[in-house]
Design a protein around this motif. Structure first.
Motif, mmCIF file in Angstrom:
data_model
loop_
_atom_site.group_PDB
_atom_site.id
_atom_site.type_symbol
_atom_site.label_atom_id
_atom_site.label_comp_id
_atom_site.label_asym_id
_atom_site.label_seq_id
_atom_site.Cartn_x
_atom_site.Cartn_y
_atom_site.Cartn_z
ATOM 1 N N ASP A 9 83.007 7.687 -65.192
ATOM 2 C CA ASP A 9 82.433 8.702 -66.077
ATOM 3 C C ASP A 9 83.595 9.500 -66.670
ATOM 4 O O ASP A 9 84.351 10.137 -65.933
ATOM 5 C CB ASP A 9 81.532 9.594 -65.216
ATOM 6 C CG ASP A 9 80.946 10.764 -65.976
ATOM 7 O OD1 ASP A 9 81.254 10.930 -67.180
ATOM 8 O OD2 ASP A 9 80.190 11.529 -65.362
ATOM 9 N N ILE A 10 83.719 9.489 -67.973
ATOM 10 C CA ILE A 10 84.893 10.098 -68.616
ATOM 11 C C ILE A 10 84.944 11.616 -68.401
ATOM 12 O O ILE A 10 86.021 12.210 -68.439
ATOM 13 C CB ILE A 10 84.944 9.728 -70.120
ATOM 14 C CG1 ILE A 10 86.359 9.919 -70.659
ATOM 15 C CG2 ILE A 10 83.906 10.506 -70.924
ATOM 16 C CD1 ILE A 10 86.603 9.260 -71.995
ATOM 17 N N VAL A 32 77.721 9.239 -74.341
ATOM 18 C CA VAL A 32 78.889 9.929 -73.813
ATOM 19 C C VAL A 32 78.995 11.346 -74.391
ATOM 20 O O VAL A 32 79.444 12.272 -73.722
ATOM 21 C CB VAL A 32 80.156 9.072 -74.044
ATOM 22 C CG1 VAL A 32 80.571 9.013 -75.495
ATOM 23 C CG2 VAL A 32 81.298 9.558 -73.174
ATOM 24 N N SER A 116 81.879 3.593 -80.230
ATOM 25 C CA SER A 116 80.959 2.815 -81.087
ATOM 26 C C SER A 116 80.246 1.653 -80.394
ATOM 27 O O SER A 116 79.439 0.973 -81.031
ATOM 28 C CB SER A 116 81.661 2.259 -82.344
ATOM 29 O OG SER A 116 81.886 3.270 -83.292
ATOM 30 N N THR A 117 80.529 1.414 -79.106
ATOM 31 C CA THR A 117 79.908 0.237 -78.473
ATOM 32 C C THR A 117 78.577 0.544 -77.786
ATOM 33 O O THR A 117 77.987 -0.331 -77.153
ATOM 34 C CB THR A 117 80.853 -0.427 -77.437
ATOM 35 O OG1 THR A 117 81.016 0.464 -76.324
ATOM 36 C CG2 THR A 117 82.196 -0.759 -78.044
ATOM 37 N N GLY A 118 78.098 1.794 -77.922
ATOM 38 C CA GLY A 118 76.793 2.149 -77.379
ATOM 39 C C GLY A 118 75.747 2.030 -78.476
ATOM 40 O O GLY A 118 75.565 0.964 -79.070
ATOM 41 N N VAL A 119 75.102 3.146 -78.793
ATOM 42 C CA VAL A 119 74.032 3.100 -79.817
ATOM 43 C C VAL A 119 74.553 2.716 -81.194
ATOM 44 O O VAL A 119 73.790 2.236 -82.032
ATOM 45 C CB VAL A 119 73.241 4.428 -79.920
ATOM 46 C CG1 VAL A 119 72.420 4.665 -78.679
ATOM 47 C CG2 VAL A 119 74.131 5.604 -80.212
ATOM 48 N N TYR A 120 75.841 2.879 -81.457
ATOM 49 C CA TYR A 120 76.387 2.495 -82.763
ATOM 50 C C TYR A 120 76.559 0.981 -82.923
ATOM 51 O O TYR A 120 76.855 0.504 -84.014
ATOM 52 C CB TYR A 120 77.704 3.229 -83.050
ATOM 53 C CG TYR A 120 77.509 4.662 -83.536
ATOM 54 C CD1 TYR A 120 76.253 5.257 -83.561
ATOM 55 C CD2 TYR A 120 78.586 5.415 -84.001
ATOM 56 C CE1 TYR A 120 76.074 6.569 -84.005
ATOM 57 C CE2 TYR A 120 78.413 6.718 -84.455
ATOM 58 C CZ TYR A 120 77.164 7.290 -84.447
ATOM 59 O OH TYR A 120 76.993 8.585 -84.907
HETATM 60 P P1 ADP Z 1 78.488 5.441 -79.879
HETATM 61 O O1 ADP Z 1 77.471 6.229 -80.650
HETATM 62 O O2 ADP Z 1 79.906 5.680 -80.368
HETATM 63 O O3 ADP Z 1 78.141 4.004 -79.731
HETATM 64 P P2 ADP Z 1 77.633 5.971 -77.122
HETATM 65 O O4 ADP Z 1 77.779 7.240 -76.363
HETATM 66 O O5 ADP Z 1 76.258 5.465 -77.382
HETATM 67 O O6 ADP Z 1 78.483 6.173 -78.458
HETATM 68 O O7 ADP Z 1 78.441 4.827 -76.380
HETATM 69 C C1 ADP Z 1 79.830 4.697 -76.383
HETATM 70 C C2 ADP Z 1 80.283 4.148 -75.060
HETATM 71 O O8 ADP Z 1 80.318 5.202 -74.091
HETATM 72 C C3 ADP Z 1 79.358 3.069 -74.480
HETATM 73 O O9 ADP Z 1 80.169 1.974 -74.063
HETATM 74 C C4 ADP Z 1 78.682 3.775 -73.304
HETATM 75 O O10 ADP Z 1 78.408 2.850 -72.262
HETATM 76 C C5 ADP Z 1 79.772 4.736 -72.890
HETATM 77 N N1 ADP Z 1 79.375 5.905 -72.076
HETATM 78 C C6 ADP Z 1 78.178 6.531 -71.978
HETATM 79 N N2 ADP Z 1 78.260 7.576 -71.135
HETATM 80 C C7 ADP Z 1 79.541 7.624 -70.670
HETATM 81 C C8 ADP Z 1 80.274 8.459 -69.768
HETATM 82 N N3 ADP Z 1 79.710 9.479 -69.152
HETATM 83 N N4 ADP Z 1 81.601 8.181 -69.564
HETATM 84 C C9 ADP Z 1 82.203 7.158 -70.190
HETATM 85 N N5 ADP Z 1 81.580 6.340 -71.044
HETATM 86 C C10 ADP Z 1 80.263 6.562 -71.285
#
Ligand code: ADP
Length: 165
Positions: A9-10, A32, A116-120
């Motif tokens: 978790d970042i 995130v 960008s690898t989540g919802v984007y």
């Molecule tokens: P984006 O809109 O840029 O795609 P997201 O938050 O949906 O952003 O996802 C970006 C990345 O962050 C994904 O790979 C997701 O799994 C990751 N992520 C989500 N929560 C956390 C966290 N608490 N710490 C680190 N990475 C996270």
């Protein structure tokens, strides 16, 4: 090796800065972004309101508030729209502009999420190439910063680990 890959978790990182994968409003969101706002506390939103948003591929910074990290560098990755809308260049810019801010602030360490690898919806394999190549080139030419790629999901973790070998 100044590049390190970890899973976690970042918001828990003790680097000088963590990078937020924000949206153009900089006013918080899911994923995130939401986790960072929750962990940093409400003063983060107050400061973000003064920044007037952020264009895709650009970056701006705030204090880290309740985080261990002193700064949060907010960058906006591209929404994947098939690849013909400059998405690859914009993702590289998001990484590079974040690194430039860290360098201006004279930071020794920075942690990136997988922007960008989540919802984007950016294809993960392509995103790893861009993230790794952009950071690697930056470190080779200009800096001795420690860079962490903090992977949240196992798929990204193994893609990054394979890239580092
Ligand atoms: P984006 O809109 O840029 O795609 P997201 O938050 O949906 O952003 O996802 C970006 C990345 O962050 C994904 O790979 C997701 O799994 C990751 N992520 C989500 N929560 C956390 C966290 N608490 N710490 C680190 N990475 C996270």
């Amino acid at each position: 090796m100044p590049i390190k890959v970890i899973q976690g978790d970042i918001t828990q990182m003790k680097t000088d800065a963590i990078v937020n994968a924000a949206n153009t409003s900089l006013l918080g969101g899911g994923g995130v972004d939401g986790a960072i706002h929750r962990a940093a506390g409400p003063k983060l939103l107050e400061e973000c309101k003064t920044l007037n948003g952020c264009a895709t591929g650009q970056a701006k910074y705030t204090q880290g508030y309740q985080l261990a990290a002193r700064y949060i560098i907010h960058t906006v990755g591209p929404i994947w729209q098939g690849g013909a809308k400059g998405e690859e260049e914009l993702l590289a810019s998001a990484y590079l502009n974040s690194l430039k801010i860290a360098e201006c602030l004279k930071l020794n360490s920075i942690a990136f999420p997988n922007i960008s690898t989540g919802v984007y919806g950016f294809p993960k394999e392509k995103a790893v190439e861009i993230a790794y190549n952009t950071v690697n080139l930056f470190l080779r030419t200009t800096s001795t910063m420690e860079v962490y790629f903090v992977c949240f999901d196992a798929e990204n973790l193994s893609l990054y680990q394979n890239k580092l070998i």
